[in-house]
Design a protein around this motif. Structure first.
Motif, PDB file in Angstrom:
ATOM      1  N   ASN A  91       1.320  -1.038  -0.076  1.00 38.43           N
ATOM      2  CA  ASN A  91      -0.126  -0.037  -0.424  1.00 38.43           C
ATOM      3  C   ASN A  91       1.292   1.260  -0.078  1.00 38.43           C
ATOM      4  N   TYR A  92       0.460   1.959  -1.469  1.00 36.73           N
ATOM      5  CA  TYR A  92       1.882   3.486  -0.962  1.00 36.73           C
ATOM      6  C   TYR A  92       0.963   4.629   0.101  1.00 36.73           C
ATOM      7  N   ASP A  93       1.416   4.532   1.188  1.00 40.03           N
ATOM      8  CA  ASP A  93       1.039   5.563   1.911  1.00 40.03           C
ATOM      9  C   ASP A  93       1.964   6.027   2.870  1.00 40.03           C
ATOM     10  N   GLU A  94       3.812   5.686   1.806  1.00 37.14           N
ATOM     11  CA  GLU A  94       4.495   6.870   3.246  1.00 37.14           C
ATOM     12  C   GLU A  94       4.954   8.880   2.848  1.00 37.14           C
ATOM     13  N   LYS A 124       1.860  10.083   4.075  1.00 34.53           N
ATOM     14  CA  LYS A 124       0.872  10.050   4.784  1.00 34.53           C
ATOM     15  C   LYS A 124       1.345  10.056   6.201  1.00 34.53           C
ATOM     16  N   GLY A 125       0.255  10.674   7.062  1.00 36.72           N
ATOM     17  CA  GLY A 125       0.805  10.413   8.443  1.00 36.72           C
ATOM     18  C   GLY A 125       0.595   8.979   9.277  1.00 36.72           C
ATOM     19  N   GLU A 126       1.211   8.642  10.287  1.00 40.69           N
ATOM     20  CA  GLU A 126       1.642   8.098  10.946  1.00 40.69           C
ATOM     21  C   GLU A 126      -0.392   7.156  11.406  1.00 40.69           C
ATOM     22  N   SER A 127      -0.819   7.903  11.952  1.00 43.54           N
ATOM     23  CA  SER A 127      -2.347   7.211  11.941  1.00 43.54           C
ATOM     24  C   SER A 127      -3.226   7.027  10.283  1.00 43.54           C
ATOM     25  N   LEU A 128      -2.563   7.275   9.714  1.00 41.13           N
ATOM     26  CA  LEU A 128      -3.261   6.715   8.494  1.00 41.13           C
ATOM     27  C   LEU A 128      -3.204   6.122   8.042  1.00 41.13           C
ATOM     28  N   LYS A 129      -2.157   5.101   7.942  1.00 40.91           N
ATOM     29  CA  LYS A 129      -0.686   4.403   7.231  1.00 40.91           C
ATOM     30  C   LYS A 129      -2.092   2.792   7.914  1.00 40.91           C
ATOM     31  N   ASP A 167     -10.073  -5.652 -10.648  1.00 46.08           N
ATOM     32  CA  ASP A 167      -9.418  -6.149 -11.884  1.00 46.08           C
ATOM     33  C   ASP A 167      -8.774  -7.354 -10.951  1.00 46.08           C
ATOM     34  N   VAL A 168      -7.926  -7.049 -10.131  1.00 40.76           N
ATOM     35  CA  VAL A 168      -6.877  -8.303  -9.833  1.00 40.76           C
ATOM     36  C   VAL A 168      -7.042  -8.258  -8.176  1.00 40.76           C
ATOM     37  N   SER A 169      -7.485  -9.159  -7.614  1.00 35.56           N
ATOM     38  CA  SER A 169      -7.801  -8.868  -5.992  1.00 35.56           C
ATOM     39  C   SER A 169      -6.696  -9.204  -5.786  1.00 35.56           C
ATOM     40  N   TYR A 170      -5.409  -9.612  -5.567  1.00 30.25           N
ATOM     41  CA  TYR A 170      -4.459  -9.596  -4.929  1.00 30.25           C
ATOM     42  C   TYR A 170      -3.579  -9.030  -4.660  1.00 30.25           C
ATOM     43  N   LEU A 171      -4.249  -7.781  -6.175  1.00 33.17           N
ATOM     44  CA  LEU A 171      -3.284  -6.400  -6.267  1.00 33.17           C
ATOM     45  C   LEU A 171      -3.752  -5.238  -5.582  1.00 33.17           C
ATOM     46  N   GLY A 172      -4.994  -5.241  -5.456  1.00 32.00           N
ATOM     47  CA  GLY A 172      -5.664  -3.933  -4.640  1.00 32.00           C
ATOM     48  C   GLY A 172      -5.469  -3.129  -5.575  1.00 32.00           C
ATOM     49  N   LYS A 173      -6.350  -1.560  -4.937  1.00 32.15           N
ATOM     50  CA  LYS A 173      -6.312  -0.710  -5.947  1.00 32.15           C
ATOM     51  C   LYS A 173      -4.475   0.189  -5.263  1.00 32.15           C
ATOM     52  N   GLY A 174      -4.610   0.759  -7.457  1.00 31.78           N
ATOM     53  CA  GLY A 174      -3.959   1.337  -7.188  1.00 31.78           C
ATOM     54  C   GLY A 174      -3.110   0.774  -8.379  1.00 31.78           C
ATOM     55  N   MET A 175      -1.636   1.192  -8.564  1.00 33.92           N
ATOM     56  CA  MET A 175      -0.565   1.124  -9.798  1.00 33.92           C
ATOM     57  C   MET A 175      -0.236  -0.240  -9.267  1.00 33.92           C
ATOM     58  N   SER A 176      -0.453  -0.937 -10.804  1.00 31.63           N
ATOM     59  CA  SER A 176      -0.539  -2.760 -10.352  1.00 31.63           C
ATOM     60  C   SER A 176       1.357  -2.979 -10.450  1.00 31.63           C
ATOM     61  N   ASN A 214       6.333  -5.491  -6.287  1.00 35.79           N
ATOM     62  CA  ASN A 214       5.929  -3.854  -5.042  1.00 35.79           C
ATOM     63  C   ASN A 214       7.290  -2.530  -5.297  1.00 35.79           C
ATOM     64  N   ILE A 215       8.293  -2.895  -5.576  1.00 34.63           N
ATOM     65  CA  ILE A 215       9.261  -1.949  -5.995  1.00 34.63           C
ATOM     66  C   ILE A 215       8.589  -1.033  -8.056  1.00 34.63           C
ATOM     67  N   THR A 216       8.180  -2.099  -8.140  1.00 34.91           N
ATOM     68  CA  THR A 216       7.545  -1.586  -9.252  1.00 34.91           C
ATOM     69  C   THR A 216       6.073  -0.821  -9.291  1.00 34.91           C
ATOM     70  N   ARG A 217       5.396  -0.940  -8.164  1.00 35.21           N
ATOM     71  CA  ARG A 217       4.213  -0.622  -8.164  1.00 35.21           C
ATOM     72  C   ARG A 217       4.973   1.003  -7.159  1.00 35.21           C
ATOM     73  N   ARG A 218       5.549   0.668  -6.806  1.00 33.22           N
ATOM     74  CA  ARG A 218       6.294   1.806  -5.767  1.00 33.22           C
ATOM     75  C   ARG A 218       6.883   2.900  -6.805  1.00 33.22           C
ATOM     76  N   LEU A 219       7.940   2.952  -7.873  1.00 37.49           N
ATOM     77  CA  LEU A 219       8.380   3.665  -8.991  1.00 37.49           C
ATOM     78  C   LEU A 219       6.737   4.198  -9.730  1.00 37.49           C
ATOM     79  N   MET A 220       5.802   3.248 -10.156  1.00 37.83           N
ATOM     80  CA  MET A 220       4.769   4.018 -10.849  1.00 37.83           C
ATOM     81  C   MET A 220       3.814   5.321  -9.881  1.00 37.83           C
ATOM     82  N   GLU A 221       3.824   4.746  -8.455  1.00 40.08           N
ATOM     83  CA  GLU A 221       2.537   5.586  -7.872  1.00 40.08           C
ATOM     84  C   GLU A 221       3.386   6.755  -6.828  1.00 40.08           C
ATOM     85  N   THR A 222       4.278   7.094  -7.369  1.00 32.78           N
ATOM     86  CA  THR A 222       5.372   8.167  -6.371  1.00 32.78           C
ATOM     87  C   THR A 222       4.885   9.270  -7.531  1.00 32.78           C
ATOM     88  N   PRO A 223       4.666  10.332  -6.844  1.00 37.10           N
ATOM     89  CA  PRO A 223       4.139  11.433  -7.452  1.00 37.10           C
ATOM     90  C   PRO A 223       5.521  12.368  -8.575  1.00 37.10           C
TER      91      PRO A 223
END
Length: 492
Positions: free
Chosen positions: A131-134, A136-141, A463-472, A173-182
Motif C-alpha cells: 500500500n503506497y502510504d509513505e 501519509k501521517g502515521e495514524s493514516l497508514k 481487476d486482480v484481487s491480490y493487487l488491491g487498488k493503485g498502480m499494478s 511491489n518496487i515496480t508499483r512504488r516507482l509508478m505510484e510516486t508523485p
C-alpha cells in the motif's frame, strides 16, 4: 501487543463423501487442536472459493485462525482463460485471508499456509499487503504485519518456493512504488539515482546518460519530447550479465515520468495518473532488480529513456519534424503520442548490443485499454516462438498476454506523410495500438522483436484481487519468468 494469527487453506472436494479437503498444513494444525478446526468449519459447512472465515480460541499459540476457500483441488489449466487455475486460486484466496487478518488491526504476525504452492502463496500474501502510504501521517497508514511461511513438514523445497515467490512479489511491489510516486518526487534524475542505489549493490552495471550524450547519439526523437520540460532527460542503461558467452536480451522501457500531453494537452480528468506513464521503465527496472536478486543465469540489458512531456515555449509543436537516431524524419502531428518517439531512439540504440531479442514495454496507447481492458497485455511480435514462450509464462504468473497483429495495413498509415518519412499518429484514427506498433517497427531491424503495450494494465481497481487498488506493476513477474525460460533454452 499484537496477536499471532495463522492462515490456512481448504479445498472443495466433490468426490467421496467428504465435503472439503484441508491442505496438508491445515490438516496437521487440526490434529494439534484435536479436530476443533474441522468442528468449527462444520458449524456452517464448506467454504466457497475466495471466502474467508475467522475463528478464535482454537489454539493457545494462534488465538486467531483464518481459513480460506481455495476452490477445487487440482483445478489445472483452464484453456479458455489461459491460466493455471491452481496457482491463481491460491494467490487470490491467500490474499483475501491476509487482508482480512491485517484489517482486524490487532494482528502483527501471520503464519501463512503455502497450500502446496509456496510461490503462489507468497505472491498473493505479499502483493496484497502493499500500500503506497509513505507520504501519509502515521495514524493514516496501514498496520504493519509480518508474514511467515507455515511449513510444518520442514520441506526445504517448499521453503525455496516460498522465498522465490517472496522475491517476485518484492520486485513487483518496487515496480508499483516507482509508478505510484508523485511525479515531482519521481523525476528522471531521481529514477536514475534509485537505479544506481538499488541495482549497483546487486551486481548490475548502471550508466546514467545525459542530454549531451543523447545529442551525440543523434537521438532527436527522444529529445524532442524532453524539450518542453525543465527536468533534464536521462537515458538510463542497466547491464546484468550472469550468463557468460551469451548475447543479451535488451529490454526497452518507456520512461515518461509525467505526461501532460505536451502542446496537445490532455484533459485534466485523471491526468494525475500520468505519473505512471513510466510504467514500462519501472517494469524494466523491477525485472532486472528481481533477476539480479535471484542471481538468475541471464544476460539482460535494460534501456529506459526518461523524461517529462510538458508544454512550454520550448516544447515541440504539432507539425514539427525531427530526426531519429537512424536518420528517419518524423512529422509530429500529436505531441501526446510521445511514447513512441522516445522508444524509437532507444530501439535504434538497442541494436548496438547485437541482442538475441529486443523487447520493449510501454503504457503506449489508450486504444489498447479499449481493446483488452485490464485482462491482458497486448503483445506485438515478429517471432512466434518468442511470443509462445511469453504466453506460457503468463499462464504461470496469472499475468496473461494476447497477441495483436503487425500488418502492412497499419504501416501505410504512418508512412503516408507529405512532409517526412513517418507521421507519429497516422491518418485513419482507427486501430491506434496497431498503428503505434507499426511506427515502432520502423526502428527495428533485429528479426526478433516484441512490443508490449501495458496501458490497459497500468493501474488496478478490482481487476486482480491480490493487487488491491493503485498502480499494478504488471506484468513484471511474467517478464522475469520469460527471461529465465529464454536463457534456460525453453524456446521451441
Amino acid at each position: 501487543m499484537g496477536k499471532r494469527a495463522i492462515l490456512l487453506g481448504c479445498f472443495e472436494k466433490n468426490e467421496d463423501k467428504e465435503k472439503y479437503l484441508l491442505t496438508e498444513n491445515a490438516t496437521k494444525f487440526d490434529e494439534t487442536v484435536d479436530g476443533k478446526l474441522s468442528d468449527a468449519i462444520n458449524v456452517i459447512g464448506p467454504l466457497k472459493k475466495n471466502k474467508c472465515r475467522v475463528f478464535y480460541g482454537l489454539s493457545p499459540t494462534h488465538p486467531v485462525v483464518a481459513v480460506v476457500g481455495l476452490g477445487p483441488n487440482n483445478a489445472g489449466y483452464n484453456d479458455s482463460e489461459e491460466i493455471d487455475e491452481d496457482r491463481e486460486n491460491i494467490r487470490s484466496a491467500i490474499s483475501v485471508g491476509t487482508r482480512t487478518l491485517r484489517d482486524l488491526g490487532s494482528i502483527d504476525q501471520i503464519d501463512v499456509d503455502d497450500c502446496g504452492d509456496g510461490v503462489a502463496a507468497a505472491e498473493g500474501s505479499h502483493l496484497i499487503l502493499y500500500n503506497y502510504d509513505e507520504l501519509k501521517g502515521e495514524s493514516l497508514k496501514k498496520s504493519n504485519v509480518n508474514l511467515n511461511h507455515l511449513n510444518v513438514s520442514k520441506d526445504p523445497e517448499a521453503e525455496l518456493k516460498w522465498n522465490y515467490g517472496l522475491t517476485l512479489a518484492k520486485g513487483q511491489n518496487i515496480t508499483r512504488r516507482l509508478m505510484e510516486t508523485p511525479a515531482n518526487l519521481m523525476t528522471p534524475t531521481r529514477f536514475g539515482n534509485i537505479a544506481v542505489e538499488e541495482l549497483s549493490k546487486l551486481g548490475v552495471k548502471v550508466h546514467i546518460r545525459d542530454r549531451a550524450w543523447a545529442e551525440s547519439q543523434k537521438m532527436g526523437s527522444f529529445l524532442s519530447v524532453a524539450n518542453g520540460s525543465d527536468q533534464p532527460p536521462i537515458f538510463l542503461e542497466m547491464h546484468y550479465n550472469n550468463a557468460p558467452n551469451t548475447k543479451p536480451i535488451v529490454f526497452v522501457g518507456k520512461g515518461i515520468t509525467f505526461d501532460s500531453g505536451g502542446i496537445s494537452l490532455k484533459p485534466s480528468l485523471n491526468m494525475d495518473k500520468m505519473r505512471a506513464d513510466m510504467g514500462g521503465a519501472a517494469n524494466v527496472f523491477g525485472t532486472i532488480y528481481t533477476l539480479a536478486s535471484l542471481k538468475a543465469s541471464v544476460n539482460i540489458i535494460g534501456l529506459t529513456p526518461l523524461t517529462e512531456n510538458m508544454p512550454s515555449g520550448k516544447a515541440t509543436k504539432p507539425g514539427d519534424v525531427v530526426f531519429a537516431m537512424n536518420g528517419k524524419s518524423i512529422q509530429i502531428d500529436n505531441t501526446d503520442a510521445e511514447g513512441r518517439l522516445v522508444l524509437a531512439d532507444a530501439l535504434c540504440y538497442a541494436h548496438n548490443f547485437e541482442p538475441q531479442l529486443i523487447l520493449d514495454i510501454a503504457t503506449l496507447t489508450g486504444a489498447m485499454k479499449v481493446a483488452l481492458g485490464a485482462a491482458m497485455v497486448g503483445v506485438f511480435s515478429t517471432s512466434t516462438k518468442h511470443y509462445n514462450l511469453l504466453q506460457k509464462c503468463g499462464v504461470q504468473t496469472g499475468d496473461r498476454v494476447w497477441r495483436m497483429p503487425i500488418l502492412s495495413h497499419f504501416t501505410k498509415q504512418i508512412t503516408d506523410s507529405a512532409t517526412a518519412d513517418l507521421n507519429n499518429i497516422g491518418g485513419a484514427g482507427q486501430g491506434g495500438a496497431c498503428v503505434a506498433a507499426a511506427f515502432l517497427k520502423e526502428f527495428v531491424t533485429n528479426p526478433n522483436w516484441m512490443h508490449l503495450d501495458i496501458a490497459g494494465v497500468m493501474d488496478n481497481k478490482d481487476d486482480v484481487s491480490y493487487l488491491g487498488k493503485g498502480m499494478s506493476g504488471r506484468p513484471m513477474r511474467t517478464l522475469v519468468y520469460f527471461a529465465k525460460a529464454f536463457f534456460n533454452n525453453e524456446l521451441n
